[in-house]
Design a protein around this motif. Structure first.
Motif, PDB file in Angstrom:
ATOM      1  N   GLY A   1      -0.532   0.071 -28.066  1.00  0.00           N
ATOM      2  CA  GLY A   1       0.484   0.311 -29.073  1.00  0.00           C
ATOM      3  C   GLY A   1       0.119   1.482 -29.958  1.00  0.00           C
ATOM      4  O   GLY A   1      -0.903   2.138 -29.775  1.00  0.00           O
ATOM      5  N   ILE A   2       0.962   1.719 -30.931  1.00  0.00           N
ATOM      6  CA  ILE A   2       0.753   2.811 -31.876  1.00  0.00           C
ATOM      7  C   ILE A   2       0.233   2.218 -33.177  1.00  0.00           C
ATOM      8  O   ILE A   2       0.850   1.314 -33.746  1.00  0.00           O
ATOM      9  CB  ILE A   2       2.050   3.604 -32.095  1.00  0.00           C
TER      10      ILE A   2
ATOM     11  N   TYR B   1      -3.366   6.401 -33.995  1.00  0.00           N
ATOM     12  CA  TYR B   1      -4.077   6.107 -32.758  1.00  0.00           C
ATOM     13  C   TYR B   1      -3.057   5.488 -31.814  1.00  0.00           C
ATOM     14  O   TYR B   1      -2.459   4.466 -32.141  1.00  0.00           O
ATOM     15  CB  TYR B   1      -5.224   5.121 -32.990  1.00  0.00           C
ATOM     16  N   ASN B   2      -2.856   6.119 -30.670  1.00  0.00           N
ATOM     17  CA  ASN B   2      -1.916   5.616 -29.677  1.00  0.00           C
ATOM     18  C   ASN B   2      -2.737   5.100 -28.493  1.00  0.00           C
ATOM     19  O   ASN B   2      -3.233   5.890 -27.688  1.00  0.00           O
ATOM     20  CB  ASN B   2      -0.951   6.720 -29.244  1.00  0.00           C
ATOM     21  N   ILE B   3      -2.898   3.786 -28.416  1.00  0.00           N
ATOM     22  CA  ILE B   3      -3.621   3.180 -27.295  1.00  0.00           C
ATOM     23  C   ILE B   3      -2.608   2.977 -26.186  1.00  0.00           C
ATOM     24  O   ILE B   3      -1.690   2.167 -26.296  1.00  0.00           O
ATOM     25  CB  ILE B   3      -4.308   1.868 -27.720  1.00  0.00           C
ATOM     26  N   THR B   4      -2.754   3.777 -25.132  1.00  0.00           N
ATOM     27  CA  THR B   4      -1.738   3.860 -24.089  1.00  0.00           C
ATOM     28  C   THR B   4      -1.978   2.936 -22.900  1.00  0.00           C
ATOM     29  O   THR B   4      -1.028   2.581 -22.201  1.00  0.00           O
ATOM     30  CB  THR B   4      -1.637   5.299 -23.566  1.00  0.00           C
ATOM     31  N   GLU B   5      -3.238   2.563 -22.673  1.00  0.00           N
ATOM     32  CA  GLU B   5      -3.526   1.742 -21.496  1.00  0.00           C
ATOM     33  C   GLU B   5      -4.740   0.867 -21.771  1.00  0.00           C
ATOM     34  O   GLU B   5      -5.699   1.297 -22.410  1.00  0.00           O
ATOM     35  CB  GLU B   5      -3.802   2.649 -20.290  1.00  0.00           C
ATOM     36  N   GLN B   6      -4.693  -0.373 -21.251  1.00  0.00           N
ATOM     37  CA  GLN B   6      -5.812  -1.301 -21.402  1.00  0.00           C
ATOM     38  C   GLN B   6      -5.951  -2.117 -20.131  1.00  0.00           C
ATOM     39  O   GLN B   6      -4.970  -2.613 -19.584  1.00  0.00           O
ATOM     40  CB  GLN B   6      -5.579  -2.222 -22.599  1.00  0.00           C
TER      41      GLN B   6
ATOM     42  N   GLY C   1     -23.858  16.964 -35.702  1.00  0.00           N
ATOM     43  CA  GLY C   1     -23.718  18.356 -35.283  1.00  0.00           C
ATOM     44  C   GLY C   1     -23.117  19.225 -36.371  1.00  0.00           C
ATOM     45  O   GLY C   1     -23.057  18.846 -37.543  1.00  0.00           O
ATOM     46  N   PRO C   2     -22.632  20.416 -35.980  1.00  0.00           N
ATOM     47  CA  PRO C   2     -22.153  21.386 -36.960  1.00  0.00           C
ATOM     48  C   PRO C   2     -20.952  20.909 -37.778  1.00  0.00           C
ATOM     49  O   PRO C   2     -20.762  21.343 -38.904  1.00  0.00           O
ATOM     50  CB  PRO C   2     -21.772  22.607 -36.123  1.00  0.00           C
ATOM     51  N   ASP C   3     -20.127  20.011 -37.224  1.00  0.00           N
ATOM     52  CA  ASP C   3     -18.964  19.496 -37.949  1.00  0.00           C
ATOM     53  C   ASP C   3     -19.178  18.018 -38.298  1.00  0.00           C
ATOM     54  O   ASP C   3     -18.308  17.178 -38.084  1.00  0.00           O
ATOM     55  CB  ASP C   3     -17.694  19.682 -37.116  1.00  0.00           C
ATOM     56  N   MET C   4     -20.357  17.704 -38.836  1.00  0.00           N
ATOM     57  CA  MET C   4     -20.751  16.344 -39.158  1.00  0.00           C
ATOM     58  C   MET C   4     -19.683  15.646 -40.007  1.00  0.00           C
ATOM     59  O   MET C   4     -19.120  16.233 -40.926  1.00  0.00           O
ATOM     60  CB  MET C   4     -22.073  16.407 -39.926  1.00  0.00           C
ATOM     61  N   LYS C   5     -19.392  14.364 -39.654  1.00  0.00           N
ATOM     62  CA  LYS C   5     -18.358  13.600 -40.350  1.00  0.00           C
ATOM     63  C   LYS C   5     -18.765  12.139 -40.481  1.00  0.00           C
ATOM     64  O   LYS C   5     -19.451  11.605 -39.609  1.00  0.00           O
ATOM     65  CB  LYS C   5     -17.043  13.605 -39.556  1.00  0.00           C
ATOM     66  N   ALA C   6     -18.290  11.509 -41.543  1.00  0.00           N
ATOM     67  CA  ALA C   6     -18.350  10.053 -41.707  1.00  0.00           C
ATOM     68  C   ALA C   6     -17.028   9.655 -42.361  1.00  0.00           C
ATOM     69  O   ALA C   6     -16.717  10.107 -43.463  1.00  0.00           O
ATOM     70  CB  ALA C   6     -19.527   9.650 -42.575  1.00  0.00           C
ATOM     71  N   LEU C   7     -16.243   8.841 -41.641  1.00  0.00           N
ATOM     72  CA  LEU C   7     -14.906   8.479 -42.123  1.00  0.00           C
ATOM     73  C   LEU C   7     -14.681   6.972 -42.017  1.00  0.00           C
ATOM     74  O   LEU C   7     -15.173   6.324 -41.089  1.00  0.00           O
ATOM     75  CB  LEU C   7     -13.827   9.187 -41.297  1.00  0.00           C
ATOM     76  N   LEU C   8     -13.900   6.454 -42.948  1.00  0.00           N
ATOM     77  CA  LEU C   8     -13.442   5.075 -42.899  1.00  0.00           C
ATOM     78  C   LEU C   8     -11.936   5.114 -42.641  1.00  0.00           C
ATOM     79  O   LEU C   8     -11.184   5.716 -43.408  1.00  0.00           O
ATOM     80  CB  LEU C   8     -13.734   4.363 -44.217  1.00  0.00           C
ATOM     81  N   ILE C   9     -11.506   4.481 -41.549  1.00  0.00           N
ATOM     82  CA  ILE C   9     -10.112   4.557 -41.104  1.00  0.00           C
ATOM     83  C   ILE C   9      -9.506   3.161 -41.131  1.00  0.00           C
ATOM     84  O   ILE C   9     -10.085   2.214 -40.599  1.00  0.00           O
ATOM     85  CB  ILE C   9     -10.035   5.124 -39.658  1.00  0.00           C
ATOM     86  N   THR C  10      -8.342   3.039 -41.741  1.00  0.00           N
ATOM     87  CA  THR C  10      -7.610   1.774 -41.789  1.00  0.00           C
ATOM     88  C   THR C  10      -6.281   1.963 -41.073  1.00  0.00           C
ATOM     89  O   THR C  10      -5.519   2.863 -41.416  1.00  0.00           O
ATOM     90  CB  THR C  10      -7.371   1.334 -43.249  1.00  0.00           C
ATOM     91  N   LEU C  11      -6.020   1.119 -40.068  1.00  0.00           N
ATOM     92  CA  LEU C  11      -4.816   1.258 -39.244  1.00  0.00           C
ATOM     93  C   LEU C  11      -4.039  -0.051 -39.158  1.00  0.00           C
ATOM     94  O   LEU C  11      -4.625  -1.125 -39.118  1.00  0.00           O
ATOM     95  CB  LEU C  11      -5.194   1.677 -37.818  1.00  0.00           C
ATOM     96  N   SER C  12      -2.729   0.081 -39.100  1.00  0.00           N
ATOM     97  CA  SER C  12      -1.836  -1.060 -38.858  1.00  0.00           C
ATOM     98  C   SER C  12      -0.983  -0.756 -37.631  1.00  0.00           C
ATOM     99  O   SER C  12      -0.538   0.370 -37.446  1.00  0.00           O
ATOM    100  CB  SER C  12      -0.912  -1.281 -40.054  1.00  0.00           C
ATOM    101  N   ARG C  13      -0.765  -1.793 -36.808  1.00  0.00           N
ATOM    102  CA  ARG C  13       0.039  -1.607 -35.607  1.00  0.00           C
ATOM    103  C   ARG C  13       1.493  -1.416 -35.982  1.00  0.00           C
ATOM    104  O   ARG C  13       2.048  -2.135 -36.821  1.00  0.00           O
ATOM    105  CB  ARG C  13      -0.082  -2.803 -34.678  1.00  0.00           C
ATOM    106  N   GLU C  14       2.115  -0.426 -35.355  1.00  0.00           N
ATOM    107  CA  GLU C  14       3.535  -0.146 -35.570  1.00  0.00           C
ATOM    108  C   GLU C  14       4.350  -1.253 -34.918  1.00  0.00           C
ATOM    109  O   GLU C  14       4.067  -1.666 -33.792  1.00  0.00           O
ATOM    110  CB  GLU C  14       3.859   1.205 -34.912  1.00  0.00           C
ATOM    111  N   ASN C  15       5.344  -1.758 -35.610  1.00  0.00           N
ATOM    112  CA  ASN C  15       6.228  -2.783 -35.036  1.00  0.00           C
ATOM    113  C   ASN C  15       7.082  -2.165 -33.962  1.00  0.00           C
ATOM    114  O   ASN C  15       7.674  -1.109 -34.161  1.00  0.00           O
ATOM    115  CB  ASN C  15       7.110  -3.414 -36.116  1.00  0.00           C
ATOM    116  N   VAL C  16       7.150  -2.841 -32.833  1.00  0.00           N
ATOM    117  CA  VAL C  16       7.934  -2.318 -31.697  1.00  0.00           C
ATOM    118  C   VAL C  16       9.233  -3.047 -31.583  1.00  0.00           C
ATOM    119  O   VAL C  16       9.381  -4.181 -31.826  1.00  0.00           O
ATOM    120  CB  VAL C  16       7.120  -2.439 -30.392  1.00  0.00           C
TER     121      VAL C  16
END
Length: 143
Positions: A39-40, A62-67, A128-143
């Motif tokens: 889902g999205i 985040y679009n999870i297209t296949e599982q 590496g050169p573009d070092m990152k640390a992120l906290l991501i919060t996601l909710s599933r889109e209603n279909v």
């Protein structure tokens, strides 16, 4: 008195055995089901990068297209400070306890958890050169 004590001990042993048997049967019949992640998923991200400093992303998808079983794949899209939209693909797995592990095809590792059937909390790390640390919060889109 001795007979009453012996009867009490026998009853305790029987009850204890029944409790242990019921507990073992419950564990044996309980099955872990793999959550469906397809889902999205939309949300936000906050963190720090070496290049941009402290960042906030108001739009992360985040679009999870296949599982197949516990493995999945998809693509993510996010808008950076420069106003451009960026896309990256990923592969992932979900563990029996709902822990999620993702790897970006370019760079980066994500570890997270399902807070519910429709909410993910992810932590993104890249060295590496573009070092990152992120906290991501996601909710599933209603279909």
């Amino acid at each position: 008195m001795k007979i009453a004590g012996a009867i009490l001990i026998i009853l305790l042993v029987i009850v204890g055995s029944l409790v242990l048997t019921a507990s073992a049967e419950t564990k044996a019949t309980t099955t872990v089901s793999t959550p469906d992640l397809v889902g999205i998923w939309n949300g936000t991200a906050v963190g720090h990068t070496k290049v941009d400093g402290f960042v906030e992303f108001d739009s992360v998808t985040y679009n999870i297209t296949e599982q197949k079983g516990q493995a999945f794949t998809g693509a993510k899209e996010y808008l950076k400070k420069d106003g451009k939209s960026y896309n990256e693909t990923f592969s992932g797995i979900v563990d029996d306890d709902g822990t999620i592990y993702l790897v970006d095809y370019v760079a980066g590792v994500i570890i997270g958890k399902m807070n519910s059937d429709n909410e993910l909390k992810l932590k993104y790390f890249e060295d590496g050169p573009d070092m990152k640390a992120l906290l991501i919060t996601l909710s599933r889109e209603n279909v």
